[in-house]
Design a protein around this motif. Structure first.
Motif, PDB file in Angstrom:
ATOM      1  N   PRO A 200      77.677  15.647  37.842  1.00 35.53           N
ATOM      2  CA  PRO A 200      77.244  15.453  36.455  1.00 35.53           C
ATOM      3  C   PRO A 200      78.449  15.166  35.562  1.00 35.53           C
TER       4      PRO A 200
ATOM      5  N   LEU B 224      70.834  14.783  32.153  1.00 34.25           N
ATOM      6  CA  LEU B 224      72.024  14.724  32.998  1.00 34.25           C
ATOM      7  C   LEU B 224      72.368  13.285  33.336  1.00 34.25           C
TER       8      LEU B 224
ATOM      9  N   ILE C 161      74.607  11.443  36.265  1.00 32.96           N
ATOM     10  CA  ILE C 161      75.274  11.706  37.535  1.00 32.96           C
ATOM     11  C   ILE C 161      76.175  10.522  37.885  1.00 32.96           C
TER      12      ILE C 161
END
Length: 270
Positions: free
Chosen positions: A146, A164, A166
């Motif tokens: 993340p 989030l 990634i």
């Protein structure tokens, strides 16, 4: 060039079990769009209607000769990243994904989360999707971290959520992201992934629910070589069977369709 065809297009919805998965770094990942995930990969529940947003980029530097003509495009940067919003803020696995495994402690439904500003851990990530007409899409990231986590405002008219992003990094083979596409045209043998209840009576006659994939068109269900008393296909991912009598212990269940037999799936008689 092939003529335009609706068989080559698809939407993207999460699989019924959940479309976002996370596990420890070096967790084995599937190499196709259908194989079951390792038990270490945890599904992270509901994702917002914005779905999955790929945000990678590729940058190049144009090299020109004396006359001003571009004679080369030299790549200077490449990134692969994906953004999504999770709603399950009372799910320990979601909290660990957003704040770090070591920063979340859950006991009896009560979670304590600390924020210490440390970098979030690398891990294995996957996005599991389905489209109309039996199409499947799967994106696997062996090493993802993340890079950004944002929390939505906490107000009465909206759900709490965590967004989030990634960032994907190269694995030992130099690959950041693996993508698998299955157009659903090839027939597949049944795939068994789980069952309920956890054990069956040796006398037989129990209803057992098998979950997995490709159950449509099932022709036989066998428990350790003994045919089920009866079975009903609920849908392509769910089948209910009546267990035959067997001795106590582990028994392999096999489901067969016109394409062939599934791999064995162990159930317990007690």
């Amino acid at each position: 060039m092939a003529a335009p065809s609706v068989s080559t297009i698809a939407n993207a919805k999460p699989v019924v079990a959940g479309g976002v998965l996370r596990g420890p770094l070096q967790t084995p990942l599937p190499t196709d769009a259908s194989t079951s995930f390792d038990a270490g990969m945890k599904r992270l529940g509901h994702v917002s209607e914005d779905g999955l947003a790929p945000e990678g980029e590729r940058s190049t530097n144009a090299v020109r000769d004396w006359g001003g003509d571009v004679i080369a495009q030299l790549q200077t940067e490449h990134s692969s990243r994906f953004t999504f919003t999770l709603y399950g803020v009372f799910d320990t696995d979601v909290l660990k994904a957003a704040f770090g495994d070591d920063n979340v402690v859950t006991v009896g439904g009560k979670s304590t989360v600390i924020e210490d500003g440390a970098e979030l851990p690398h891990g294995a990530w996957a996005f599991d999707m389905r489209g109309d007409g039996g199409k499947k899409t799967r994106i696997c990231i062996p090493d993802g971290q993340p890079s950004n986590v944002t929390e939505a405002s906490m107000v009465a008219g909206e759900l709490q959520s965590l967004t989030l992003t990634i960032e994907a990094f190269k694995d030992g083979d130099g690959v950041k992201v693996y993508r698998y596409y299955d157009d659903g045209s090839a027939a597949s043998v049944p795939l068994l992934t789980s069952h309920t209840p956890s054990s069956l009576a040796t006398a037989g006659g129990d209803l057992i629910t098998l979950t997995g994939a490709h159950f449509t068109g099932t022709t036989a269900v066998a428990f350790g070589g003994t045919a089920a008393g009866d079975f009903t296909v609920i849908n392509d991912t769910t089948l209910v069977a009546v267990s035959p009598a067997k001795t106590a212990g582990s028994v392999n269940v096999v489901v067969t369709n016109a394409t062939g037999a599934s791999a064995t799936h162990a159930v317990t008689y007690a």
